[in-house]
Design a protein around this motif. Sequence first.
Motif, PDB file in Angstrom:
ATOM      1  N   VAL A 189       0.853  -1.184   0.000  1.00  0.00           N
ATOM      2  CA  VAL A 189       0.000   0.000   0.000  1.00  0.00           C
ATOM      3  C   VAL A 189       0.890   1.236   0.000  1.00  0.00           C
ATOM      4  O   VAL A 189       1.924   1.272   0.654  1.00  0.00           O
ATOM      5  N   SER A 190       0.489   2.222  -0.781  1.00  0.00           N
ATOM      6  CA  SER A 190       1.223   3.485  -0.785  1.00  0.00           C
ATOM      7  C   SER A 190       0.237   4.638  -0.883  1.00  0.00           C
ATOM      8  O   SER A 190      -0.882   4.476  -1.369  1.00  0.00           O
ATOM      9  N   VAL A 191       0.673   5.788  -0.398  1.00  0.00           N
ATOM     10  CA  VAL A 191      -0.138   6.999  -0.430  1.00  0.00           C
ATOM     11  C   VAL A 191       0.651   8.064  -1.170  1.00  0.00           C
ATOM     12  O   VAL A 191       1.782   8.373  -0.804  1.00  0.00           O
ATOM     13  N   ASP A 192       0.045   8.638  -2.197  1.00  0.00           N
ATOM     14  CA  ASP A 192       0.663   9.728  -2.941  1.00  0.00           C
ATOM     15  C   ASP A 192       0.464  11.010  -2.131  1.00  0.00           C
ATOM     16  O   ASP A 192      -0.636  11.535  -2.048  1.00  0.00           O
ATOM     17  N   ARG A 193       1.533  11.491  -1.529  1.00  0.00           N
ATOM     18  CA  ARG A 193       1.420  12.644  -0.633  1.00  0.00           C
ATOM     19  C   ARG A 193       1.149  13.938  -1.387  1.00  0.00           C
ATOM     20  O   ARG A 193       0.747  14.924  -0.789  1.00  0.00           O
ATOM     21  N   GLU A 194       1.340  13.925  -2.696  1.00  0.00           N
ATOM     22  CA  GLU A 194       0.973  15.093  -3.514  1.00  0.00           C
ATOM     23  C   GLU A 194      -0.550  15.180  -3.657  1.00  0.00           C
ATOM     24  O   GLU A 194      -1.098  16.263  -3.738  1.00  0.00           O
ATOM     25  N   LEU A 195      -1.214  14.029  -3.697  1.00  0.00           N
ATOM     26  CA  LEU A 195      -2.669  13.992  -3.852  1.00  0.00           C
ATOM     27  C   LEU A 195      -3.415  14.030  -2.526  1.00  0.00           C
ATOM     28  O   LEU A 195      -4.511  14.574  -2.445  1.00  0.00           O
ATOM     29  N   PHE A 246      -1.495   9.553  10.388  1.00  0.00           N
ATOM     30  CA  PHE A 246      -1.204  10.919   9.966  1.00  0.00           C
ATOM     31  C   PHE A 246       0.293  11.180   9.982  1.00  0.00           C
ATOM     32  O   PHE A 246       1.015  10.659  10.827  1.00  0.00           O
ATOM     33  N   VAL A 247       0.746  12.008   9.072  1.00  0.00           N
ATOM     34  CA  VAL A 247       2.129  12.469   9.065  1.00  0.00           C
ATOM     35  C   VAL A 247       2.203  13.615  10.065  1.00  0.00           C
ATOM     36  O   VAL A 247       1.429  14.557   9.977  1.00  0.00           O
ATOM     37  N   ASP A 248       3.094  13.539  11.021  1.00  0.00           N
ATOM     38  CA  ASP A 248       3.267  14.580  12.036  1.00  0.00           C
ATOM     39  C   ASP A 248       1.976  14.884  12.795  1.00  0.00           C
ATOM     40  O   ASP A 248       1.748  16.014  13.205  1.00  0.00           O
ATOM     41  N   GLY A 249       1.094  13.911  12.933  1.00  0.00           N
ATOM     42  CA  GLY A 249      -0.102  14.079  13.738  1.00  0.00           C
ATOM     43  C   GLY A 249      -1.289  14.693  13.025  1.00  0.00           C
ATOM     44  O   GLY A 249      -2.379  14.695  13.547  1.00  0.00           O
ATOM     45  N   PHE A 250      -1.123  15.241  11.854  1.00  0.00           N
ATOM     46  CA  PHE A 250      -2.232  15.841  11.112  1.00  0.00           C
ATOM     47  C   PHE A 250      -1.847  15.997   9.650  1.00  0.00           C
ATOM     48  O   PHE A 250      -0.716  15.740   9.272  1.00  0.00           O
ATOM     49  N   GLY A 251      -2.768  16.445   8.838  1.00  0.00           N
ATOM     50  CA  GLY A 251      -2.468  16.690   7.419  1.00  0.00           C
ATOM     51  C   GLY A 251      -2.454  15.425   6.609  1.00  0.00           C
ATOM     52  O   GLY A 251      -3.349  14.604   6.720  1.00  0.00           O
ATOM     53  N   VAL A 284      -1.580  11.723   5.014  1.00  0.00           N
ATOM     54  CA  VAL A 284      -1.568  10.388   5.609  1.00  0.00           C
ATOM     55  C   VAL A 284      -0.477   9.556   4.954  1.00  0.00           C
ATOM     56  O   VAL A 284      -0.118   9.772   3.806  1.00  0.00           O
ATOM     57  N   ARG A 285       0.051   8.616   5.707  1.00  0.00           N
ATOM     58  CA  ARG A 285       1.019   7.665   5.145  1.00  0.00           C
ATOM     59  C   ARG A 285       0.671   6.283   5.676  1.00  0.00           C
ATOM     60  O   ARG A 285      -0.001   6.158   6.706  1.00  0.00           O
ATOM     61  N   PRO A 286       1.147   5.264   4.998  1.00  0.00           N
ATOM     62  CA  PRO A 286       0.924   3.924   5.535  1.00  0.00           C
ATOM     63  C   PRO A 286       1.776   3.718   6.780  1.00  0.00           C
ATOM     64  O   PRO A 286       2.952   4.063   6.790  1.00  0.00           O
ATOM     65  N   GLY A 287       1.180   3.192   7.821  1.00  0.00           N
ATOM     66  CA  GLY A 287       1.933   2.838   9.014  1.00  0.00           C
ATOM     67  C   GLY A 287       2.723   1.568   8.777  1.00  0.00           C
ATOM     68  O   GLY A 287       3.731   1.314   9.415  1.00  0.00           O
ATOM     69  N   ARG A 288       2.261   0.777   7.855  1.00  0.00           N
ATOM     70  CA  ARG A 288       2.995  -0.399   7.378  1.00  0.00           C
ATOM     71  C   ARG A 288       2.689  -0.525   5.897  1.00  0.00           C
ATOM     72  O   ARG A 288       1.598  -0.187   5.446  1.00  0.00           O
ATOM     73  N   GLU A 289       3.644  -0.989   5.134  1.00  0.00           N
ATOM     74  CA  GLU A 289       3.468  -1.030   3.684  1.00  0.00           C
ATOM     75  C   GLU A 289       2.889  -2.349   3.188  1.00  0.00           C
ATOM     76  O   GLU A 289       2.159  -2.366   2.212  1.00  0.00           O
ATOM     77  N   CYS A 321      -9.189   6.961   5.428  1.00  0.00           N
ATOM     78  CA  CYS A 321      -8.434   5.717   5.586  1.00  0.00           C
ATOM     79  C   CYS A 321      -7.996   5.506   7.036  1.00  0.00           C
ATOM     80  O   CYS A 321      -8.017   4.387   7.535  1.00  0.00           O
ATOM     81  N   VAL A 322      -7.605   6.573   7.706  1.00  0.00           N
ATOM     82  CA  VAL A 322      -7.171   6.461   9.110  1.00  0.00           C
ATOM     83  C   VAL A 322      -8.325   5.963   9.970  1.00  0.00           C
ATOM     84  O   VAL A 322      -8.145   5.109  10.841  1.00  0.00           O
ATOM     85  N   HIS A 323      -9.520   6.467   9.716  1.00  0.00           N
ATOM     86  CA  HIS A 323     -10.686   6.041  10.494  1.00  0.00           C
ATOM     87  C   HIS A 323     -11.118   4.623  10.151  1.00  0.00           C
ATOM     88  O   HIS A 323     -11.580   3.901  11.021  1.00  0.00           O
ATOM     89  N   ARG A 324     -10.932   4.230   8.897  1.00  0.00           N
ATOM     90  CA  ARG A 324     -11.339   2.886   8.475  1.00  0.00           C
ATOM     91  C   ARG A 324     -10.346   1.811   8.911  1.00  0.00           C
ATOM     92  O   ARG A 324     -10.743   0.724   9.318  1.00  0.00           O
ATOM     93  N   VAL A 325      -9.043   2.109   8.797  1.00  0.00           N
ATOM     94  CA  VAL A 325      -8.020   1.101   9.102  1.00  0.00           C
ATOM     95  C   VAL A 325      -6.852   1.750   9.852  1.00  0.00           C
ATOM     96  O   VAL A 325      -5.760   1.916   9.308  1.00  0.00           O
TER      97      VAL A 325
END
Length: 71
Positions: free
Chosen positions: A3-9, A26-31, A33-38, A16-20
């Motif tokens: 899984v990957s997240v395009d941080r530009e988009l 969140f990156v730095d607690g807000f803003g 999102v990134r995968p916590g595991r790939e 996604c954070v609420h679902r899984v």
Amino acid sequence: MKVSVDRELCYGSAECVHRVPAVFEFVDGFGAVRPGREQVGEEPEILEAVEKCPSQAITLTETPRSAPDGP
């Protein structure tokens, strides 16, 4: 699956954070999102997070299977 997240988009809707939360964070607690595991499986909640992402920033790609060891 990888899984990957395009941080530009990603604009941080957090669907996604609420679902899984075990997979996305969140990156730095807000803003953004990134995968916590790939590496993830094809669990329904992960597939739904990809499908429901409002910015279409999440992608799943097949990871190559390692070849079996020789005889």
